[in-house]
Design an enzyme around this catalytic site. Structure first.
Site, PDB file in Angstrom:
ATOM      1  N   LYS A 179     -13.629  -0.442   7.874  1.00  0.00           N
ATOM      2  CA  LYS A 179     -12.556  -0.709   8.567  1.00  0.00           C
ATOM      3  C   LYS A 179     -12.628   0.426   9.461  1.00  0.00           C
ATOM      4  O   LYS A 179     -11.236   0.468   9.750  1.00  0.00           O
ATOM      5  CB  LYS A 179     -11.281  -1.749   8.176  1.00  0.00           C
ATOM      6  N   ASP A 214      -5.622  -5.887  -1.066  1.00  0.00           N
ATOM      7  CA  ASP A 214      -3.981  -6.765  -0.516  1.00  0.00           C
ATOM      8  C   ASP A 214      -4.461  -7.860  -0.956  1.00  0.00           C
ATOM      9  O   ASP A 214      -3.091  -8.534  -0.636  1.00  0.00           O
ATOM     10  CB  ASP A 214      -4.490  -6.421   1.516  1.00  0.00           C
TER      11      ASP A 214
HETATM   12 MG    MG Z   1      -3.164  -5.935   5.741  1.00  0.00          MG
END
Ligand code: MG
Ligand code: ADP
Length: 461
Positions: A179, A214
């Site tokens: 990312k 996450d």
């Molecule tokens: Mg997040």
């Protein structure tokens, strides 16, 4: 001539009609439509391949799907209580939360968001972790924490959304950045130690006690509220998912266990098909991959998640401009910049129902500085956004279906909690996921409950 919808295939998308389109434009738009189309049959084939990959990753380390054991066993009952601090490093924001579990599935949170700068994403890792430690300090001040009074260090759960080889609940080495993060010296190091060192250096009275992906956080917090939850999913800057797996199925762990014991497995599904064997990559996807920070990696993620969708659209627009089929063949310095066309613009364009697509015009003429944008241009852009957004939802559904089948939950049904701004804000994302799930799983989809798990990733840790 005027051009309405194409109705081929199941579940044909509703396209915006395009007025006054030339023959050349029509041919190219139809070609692009075909390129981004993902028919039911293909969807099922890829989903089956995904299931085979799930099994490979459970058997051996170092597979395309990392299938990371989380060392989180058992499910929340919803009756756990207490107040905790959590820190969530996503891809765009850093979120710090004070979470209060009140029992009966009730959670209240106090939250602050901090933006991570480009310099912090690509510099030396201590710059990033010192920044995080500083934010924690600010947050403690904000909530009125007084260390002199409390004496004890505050326990903190760390949600870290990058691939980690986890070895204990509070230990894990970074496998690679994704990312757009690239701090190279951090790869191979323990993430908790790096954060703890920065906290200690800045005398922040906090102890990192849990490291959680996450997706794992999302799964835990969602199942605190909804016991039937099987999957936690992220559709934000990146995409990934975790699920409750029978311990006996995680063969590579070599732990003997009885049939009821479970551990959460983080799939790291963004790396699905990094071999490019089965995913229908277009030339626009290939260009994005080639020009990215991590070429040949995270191929599934690059077709689905918020960081990339706008860039796929931009590549497609440039293709049309090069052929003089859009904006009269004229681009702008702005539109020529990588990642300038953000996914949130696609949301604005998709929901633009003004007769002359005024909001779309504003983005193209005012934000992107394209000199003159006809109504046909705006309609073409809107159609491309829809194609790219819809394909992303369909691709994510093949992953969901793969896990649901793998777990034998097709008939019995299950809950799915999804966190991330893409899922929260992109128009019809959920509807498109459900429609594609129906194509793969049939009417069994009625037993599957998909819900937004807002802030789930942080709460879970
Ligand atoms: Mg997040
Ligand atoms: P993170 O993934 O960093 O935890 P989020 O879940 O908030 O954070 O996801 C941020 C991503 O979501 C951004 O990269 C952006 O691409 C996308 N996004 C943000 N707002 C919107 C929106 N209104 N519509 C579609 N996508 C959005």
């Amino acid at each position: 001539m005027s051009y309405q919808t194409s109705t081929e295939g199941n579940n044909a998308p509703e396209f915006v009609p395009i007025d006054y389109i030339s023959q050349d434009q029509l041919i190219t738009i139809e070609e692009i439509t075909r390129e981004f189309d993902l028919k039911t049959e293909r969807l099922i084939e890829i989903s089956n391949h995904f299931m085979r990959e799930l099994n490979k990753g459970l058997e051996k380390y170092g597979q395309t799907l990392a299938m990371v054991p989380s060392f989180v066993t058992g499910r929340p009952t919803g009756q756990e209580t207490g107040t905790f601090l959590s820190l969530d490093l996503g891809g765009t924001n850093l979120r710090i939360c004070q979470v209060d579990f009140q029992g009966n599935g009730v959670i209240t949170i106090k939250q602050e968001k901090y933006l991570v700068s480009e310099a912090q994403k690509v510099g030396e890792s201590h710059i990033l972790f010192d920044f995080i430690a500083n934010c924690v300090l600010k947050f403690l001040v904000e909530i009125g924490y007084q260390h002199e009074k409390e004496k004890e260090k505050v326990n903190l759960g760390f949600t870290f959304s990058f691939p980690v080889a986890q070895t204990a609940i509070d230990k894990g080495t970074l496998l690679k950045w994704t990312k757009g993060f690239v701090c190279p010296d951090a790869v191979g190091k323990d993430v908790v130690s790096m954060l703890q060192e920065s906290l200690d250096r800045l005398s922040v009275p906090v102890k990192v006690v849990a490291l959680v992906n996450d997706t794992v956080g999302t799964l835990l917090s969602h199942s605190y509220k909804y016991p039937n939850t099987l999957l936690g999913v992220i559709l934000g800057t990146g995409t990934n998912s975790a699920f409750f797996e029978r311990l006996s199925n995680i063969k590579k762990l070599n732990i003997s266990s009885d049939a009821t014991e479970e551990m959460i497995v983080n799939i790291e599904w963004g790396a699905f098909d990094d071999e490019k064997d089965v995913l229908p990559l277009t030339k626009y996807d290939e260009k994005l991959d080639l020009e990215s920070h991590n070429p040949t990696y995270q191929i599934f993620e690059k077709m689905i998640s918020g960081m990339y969708l706008g860039e796929i659209v931009r590549n497609t627009l440039l293709h049309l401009i090069d052929r003089s089929l859009l904006f009269n063949g004229i681009s702008s310095p702005e539109l020529n910049k990588h990642y300038i066309f953000e996914t949130k613009y696609m949301t604005v364009i998709e929901v633009d129902t003004t007769p002359t697509l005024e909001d779309t015009r504003k983005i193209l003429e005012e934000t992107m500085n394209i000199p003159s944008v006809t109504l046909t241009d705006r309609q073409i852009v809107k159609r491309i956004c829809r194609l790219v957004g819809r394909r992303a939802a369909r691709l994510s559904s093949l992953g969901l279906a793969g896990v649901i089948k793998h777990c034998g939950a097709v008939e019995g049904g299950c809950g799915i909690g999804i966190d991330g701004s893409l899922f929260e804000f992109y128009p019809n994302f959920k509807e498109n996921i459900r429609a594609a799930l129906r194509e793969i799983l049939g009417d069994n989809v009625d037993n599957i409950e998909i819900q937004l798990a807002k802030d789930g990733s942080g709460v879970g840790s």
